[in-house]
Structure formats: structure tokens, C-alpha cells
Design a protein around this motif. Structure first.
Motif, mmCIF file in Angstrom:
data_model
loop_
_atom_site.group_PDB
_atom_site.id
_atom_site.type_symbol
_atom_site.label_atom_id
_atom_site.label_comp_id
_atom_site.label_asym_id
_atom_site.label_seq_id
_atom_site.Cartn_x
_atom_site.Cartn_y
_atom_site.Cartn_z
ATOM 1 N N ARG A 1 70.463 4.851 -11.680
ATOM 2 C CA ARG A 1 70.082 5.723 -10.630
ATOM 3 C C ARG A 1 71.469 6.308 -10.463
ATOM 4 N NH1 ARG A 1 66.582 4.999 -6.124
ATOM 5 N NH2 ARG A 1 65.209 3.748 -6.905
ATOM 6 N N ILE B 1 53.936 4.135 -3.846
ATOM 7 C CA ILE B 1 54.234 2.833 -3.485
ATOM 8 C C ILE B 1 52.847 2.404 -4.464
ATOM 9 C CG2 ILE B 1 54.119 1.023 -1.928
ATOM 10 C CD1 ILE B 1 57.237 2.401 -2.294
ATOM 11 N N ASN C 1 59.213 9.208 4.762
ATOM 12 C CA ASN C 1 59.791 9.382 3.742
ATOM 13 C C ASN C 1 60.226 11.252 3.689
ATOM 14 O OD1 ASN C 1 57.796 11.708 4.385
ATOM 15 N ND2 ASN C 1 55.565 10.601 4.581
ATOM 16 N N ALA C 2 59.687 11.591 1.775
ATOM 17 C CA ALA C 2 61.252 12.702 2.031
ATOM 18 C C ALA C 2 60.492 14.604 2.469
ATOM 19 C CB ALA C 2 60.350 13.180 0.584
ATOM 20 N N LEU C 3 59.495 14.132 3.418
ATOM 21 C CA LEU C 3 58.896 14.747 4.380
ATOM 22 C C LEU C 3 59.663 14.829 5.491
ATOM 23 C CD1 LEU C 3 57.517 18.387 4.242
ATOM 24 C CD2 LEU C 3 55.552 17.249 4.742
ATOM 25 N N GLU D 1 62.960 15.945 6.025
ATOM 26 C CA GLU D 1 63.654 16.828 5.673
ATOM 27 C C GLU D 1 63.290 17.471 7.602
ATOM 28 O OE1 GLU D 1 65.355 17.760 3.276
ATOM 29 O OE2 GLU D 1 65.160 19.630 3.481
ATOM 30 N N LEU E 1 57.137 16.871 -3.048
ATOM 31 C CA LEU E 1 58.434 17.092 -2.032
ATOM 32 C C LEU E 1 58.861 18.076 -1.683
ATOM 33 C CD1 LEU E 1 60.288 14.144 -5.431
ATOM 34 C CD2 LEU E 1 58.969 13.911 -3.352
ATOM 35 N N PRO E 2 60.133 17.684 -0.873
ATOM 36 C CA PRO E 2 60.487 18.727 -0.340
ATOM 37 C C PRO E 2 61.183 19.130 -1.520
ATOM 38 C CG PRO E 2 60.947 17.123 1.268
ATOM 39 C CD PRO E 2 60.416 16.779 0.014
ATOM 40 N N TYR F 1 59.766 5.928 -4.030
ATOM 41 C CA TYR F 1 58.819 5.701 -2.429
ATOM 42 C C TYR F 1 57.392 6.494 -2.214
ATOM 43 C CZ TYR F 1 63.805 4.561 -2.999
ATOM 44 O OH TYR F 1 65.175 4.299 -3.093
ATOM 45 N N GLU F 2 57.153 7.557 -3.048
ATOM 46 C CA GLU F 2 55.672 7.999 -2.679
ATOM 47 C C GLU F 2 55.142 7.380 -3.081
ATOM 48 O OE1 GLU F 2 55.891 10.592 -0.434
ATOM 49 O OE2 GLU F 2 58.436 10.788 0.461
ATOM 50 N N ALA G 1 65.095 17.580 -3.476
ATOM 51 C CA ALA G 1 64.999 16.541 -3.331
ATOM 52 C C ALA G 1 65.027 15.825 -4.464
ATOM 53 C CB ALA G 1 63.063 15.894 -2.833
ATOM 54 N N ARG H 1 69.673 9.283 5.212
ATOM 55 C CA ARG H 1 68.008 8.472 5.414
ATOM 56 C C ARG H 1 67.858 7.179 5.457
ATOM 57 N NH1 ARG H 1 63.995 10.211 0.468
ATOM 58 N NH2 ARG H 1 61.806 9.117 1.176
ATOM 59 N N PHE H 2 68.829 7.387 4.319
ATOM 60 C CA PHE H 2 68.306 4.986 3.820
ATOM 61 C C PHE H 2 68.891 4.463 5.047
ATOM 62 C CE2 PHE H 2 68.348 7.219 -0.802
ATOM 63 C CZ PHE H 2 66.916 6.435 -1.028
ATOM 64 N N ARG I 1 63.195 -1.983 1.476
ATOM 65 C CA ARG I 1 64.555 -0.270 0.424
ATOM 66 C C ARG I 1 63.507 0.344 1.037
ATOM 67 N NH1 ARG I 1 64.191 -1.381 -5.587
ATOM 68 N NH2 ARG I 1 65.465 -0.060 -5.944
ATOM 69 N N MET I 2 61.841 0.615 1.304
ATOM 70 C CA MET I 2 61.932 1.335 1.838
ATOM 71 C C MET I 2 61.886 2.121 2.358
ATOM 72 S SD MET I 2 58.488 2.076 -0.196
ATOM 73 C CE MET I 2 58.388 3.851 0.730
ATOM 74 N N LEU J 1 57.518 23.064 -0.044
ATOM 75 C CA LEU J 1 57.111 21.729 -0.981
ATOM 76 C C LEU J 1 56.611 22.176 -2.637
ATOM 77 C CD1 LEU J 1 54.717 19.829 1.394
ATOM 78 C CD2 LEU J 1 57.004 19.433 0.524
ATOM 79 N N GLU K 1 71.335 1.602 -1.843
ATOM 80 C CA GLU K 1 71.059 3.311 -2.554
ATOM 81 C C GLU K 1 72.289 4.310 -1.541
ATOM 82 O OE1 GLU K 1 68.285 1.055 -1.801
ATOM 83 O OE2 GLU K 1 66.901 0.807 -3.025
ATOM 84 N N GLN L 1 75.458 4.092 -3.120
ATOM 85 C CA GLN L 1 76.008 4.805 -4.850
ATOM 86 C C GLN L 1 75.955 5.820 -4.574
ATOM 87 O OE1 GLN L 1 72.265 5.523 -7.037
ATOM 88 N NE2 GLN L 1 73.421 4.444 -8.601
ATOM 89 N N ASP M 1 77.288 20.081 -2.715
ATOM 90 C CA ASP M 1 75.420 19.928 -2.177
ATOM 91 C C ASP M 1 76.646 18.635 -1.025
ATOM 92 O OD1 ASP M 1 73.554 20.206 -0.057
ATOM 93 O OD2 ASP M 1 72.473 19.084 -1.160
ATOM 94 N N ASP N 1 63.021 10.410 -5.097
ATOM 95 C CA ASP N 1 61.778 10.062 -4.466
ATOM 96 C C ASP N 1 60.354 9.846 -4.726
ATOM 97 O OD1 ASP N 1 63.646 9.929 -2.301
ATOM 98 O OD2 ASP N 1 62.857 12.813 -1.742
#
Lengths: 100, 250
Positions: free
Chosen positions: A40, A30, B18-20, B23, A16-17, A27-28, A20, B207-208, B13-14, A2, B91, B94, B197, A24
């Protein structure tokens, strides 16, 4: 792994990882002040940021991103489009046209 | 009066993860695929053939033909998937659109190698795909009509993850067995998957699309089901090009 991303001027810290996307942050964080995102896809310029620390830790800046930023009045290495950035290390950033 | 509009992708939309958490799940999924790869080598006939010192030329040519057909057929269903994804998550749509842009014409890379292997474009076009290739396309249609786009996107994650993990070894072996000058298309295809990648790109779309724990369970089931359908293809290829020859010789 992280990495800490610090969003100025409020010193908001987000972890964040590795690799990432900076999108993000939306969303982190809010309900908190974040970076505004639009297309984007590196085409609208809404998410222009100034990198205060860690310019080399947000991935490569492509030539078209650099020229678009220049067009927007953000010439120089320290500016990026947040939607084109990937977190590769600890960074400190702020919205490019942020005013108190 | 109430607003009847739905399926516009902005209801929630959330991301569920979460990101972690995303992963962590990705690591778990990668471990599942690693296990699937081990079982693949143990159970699918000739699974490691293209990684060997010598390559059966008929097997190799037909594999290229089917790979080009699979890309041609699946890009249609994957384009239909884009509309379904957009209904759920713009999202993800896209990201998926960008991934499809990069992959859309990759059949040409395999056709170029086919020509180098002595199969003309006309011969390729005159060869009908295997039943297993058609069934994979049919499975995609079923998924889109009855279960949603997650299964289609899960297929791409499986393929991209496996490609990045195993293609370098296969490419190295093919350089020795078939010749580096004859596999330029496959080398370029591998470069795209690794340098752009693609596993990371497809995972970002997944994820979305994950909205609850049931979706996560579905994702894991799709990975197993896709492996089963792909195994049908490799069995058909083996039976057609190796097994039948062995039978005749006996």
C-alpha cells in the motif's frame, strides 16, 4: 459525492466517496473478488491495475509510479498502482494480469 | 496450549466504519470543530491577533518559539504513538508513519522565520517552553499510557483541519504585517498541510482506529479537551507578552 468504481471482468460495482483511496475496495468487497493489495505504498506492485475507463479520475500518476509500472511490464498510461489512486470520478478497472 | 501473542494489529482488519459512514462522521466532526473555532475566537484572548493589520513583535516571536518547541516535543510522543497504533492497526500505522515523516522536521521552518524575526537559533534553544506547552506534552503521555493513541491522532486532525481552514487567512495577514520575505517557513508549512491533504491523511488513520461507538464518542471528547489545553497556551502567551505589559503601563 459518491463515484461508481466498476471492477471487471465481473462488473462488480462499488460506490466510494470522492477522494477515497482505492484500497477501500478491499473493505467494501469482503468475500468477493477484489484487487490484491500488498505494501500500500507503491513499492511492491501487487495491486497493478488496468484502467479501462476514467484514467483521469484516479488522481495524478507520479513519475516513480510510472517507472515502476514500466519495470513490471505495464508501460503506458492505462496502468496504475491501485494503492496510489484516489477516486475522483467514475472509473472501470481490472487487475492488470487478470486471466479468466 | 493457546497462542499468547496479542497486539499485532491483525485481530480485526475491517474498519468499523465503511467508506461512506466514515465520510459522514468526518463531516459531523468538521462541524463540531467549526463550532469550537467560533467559541475560540469568542473566549481566547488575542485569538485573532496574528490575523490583524499590526502584530506585536514580542507576541509573534514567542509564538514562533513555542510552535517550534511544540513540534519538537510532540514528535517524540507522536513517535511513541506509532508503536501503539501498530499494535491496533498496521494500516493506520502506515498512514501515521507517512504523516510523521512529512511533519518530523517542520520545527526548522519556524526556526527559519524566527531568525528572520531577529531570534537566533541559540536564543531559541536557550528559551524554555511555556508550562502550557509542557502540559500538552504531558497530556499526550497520559493518553498513550492510559487511554490509547486515538487522542494523540485526534489532536493532529484538529490542528490540521484548523490549519487548512484558517492558515491562508493568517498567512495573508502576516504577509502585510510582518512581510512576505520574513514568513517563508510558515508559508511552506501551510503548503504542506494543504497540498498533501494532511487532514485527509490523519482522518484515514483515525478511521482505522475507531472500533466502536465508544471510540467515536471518545474522539469527540478529545477534540474538546485538546482545544482546552491549547487555550491554556494562548492565555499564557497573552499574559506573558500582552497582559503583563498592559499591567505595567497601568
Amino acid at each position: 459525492m459518491l463515484f461508481k468504481v466498476t471492477l471487471m471482468p465481473h462488473k462488480t460495482e462499488v460506490w466510494l466517496p470522492a477522494n477515497a483511496p482505492l484500497t477501500d475496495l478491499e473493505y467494501e468487497l469482503i468475500g468477493k473478488l477484489s484487487i490484491p493489495f500488498g505494501c500500500r505504498a507503491g513499492a511492491c506492485g501487487v495491486c497493478a491495475i488496468e484502467v479501462i475507463e476514467g484514467i483521469n479520475d484516479l488522481g495524478e500518476k507520479e513519475a516513480n509510479e510510472a517507472s515502476f509500472l514500466e519495470e513490471l511490464g505495464y508501460a503506458g498510461d492505462r496502468y496504475r498502482l491501485a494503492c496510489q489512486c484516489r477516486v475522483l470520478g467514475e472509473t472501470t478497472i481490472r487487475v492488470a494480469d487478470y486471466t479468466e | 496450549m493457546f497462542n499468547r501473542v496479542k497486539n499485532v494489529g491483525f485481530e480485526n482488519r475491517m474498519p468499523y466504519l465503511n467508506a461512506l459512514a466514515s465520510e459522514k462522521l468526518r463531516f459531523e466532526v468538521d462541524t463540531i470543530i467549526d463550532g469550537q473555532i467560533e467559541r475560540w475566537y469568542e473566549t481566547v484572548p488575542y485569538a485573532a491577533h496574528l490575523e490583524g493589520k499590526t502584530v506585536d513583535s514580542e507576541y509573534y516571536r514567542r509564538h514562533l518559539i513555542e510552535t517550534a518547541w511544540r513540534i519538537r516535543l510532540l514528535r517524540v510522543s507522536e513517535s511513541k504513538a506509532l508503536a501503539e497504533i501498530a499494535k491496533r492497526s498496521p494500516e493506520a500505522a502506515q498512514i501515521w508513519a507517512n504523516y510523521e515523516r512529512e511533519e518530523m522536521l517542520h520545527d526548522e521552518l519556524f526556526i527559519q522565520d524566527l531568525v528572520r524575526a531577529g531570534v537566533s537559533r541559540e536564543q531559541f534553544l536557550a528559551t524554555e517552553p511555556y508550562l502550557s506547552t509542557k502540559l500538552l506534552t504531558g497530556y499526550f503521555s497520559y493518553l498513550l499510557d492510559h487511554e490509547g493513541p486515538l487522542g494523540v491522532v485526534a489532536y493532529s486532525y484538529l490542528v490540521e483541519y484548523v490549519n487548512v481552514k484558517l492558515e491562508p487567512k493568517k498567512i495573508q495577514a502576516l504577509k502585510e504585517s510582518v512581510g512576505e520575505n520574513n514568513i517563508g517557513g510558515q508559508i511552506s508549512h501551510s503548503h504542506t498541510d494543504i497540498n498533501d491533504d494532511h487532514p485527509g491523511e490523519v482522518w484515514a488513520a483515525i478511521r482505522f482506529l475507531l472500533r466502536n461507538d465508544d471510540d467515536i464518542q471518545s474522539l469527540k471528547r478529545y477534540l474538546a479537551e485538546h482545544q482546552s489545553v491549547l487555550a491554556l497556551y494562548f492565555k499564557e502567551l497573552y499574559e506573558d507578552k500582552i497582559g503583563s505589559t498592559l499591567q505595567k503601563a497601568a
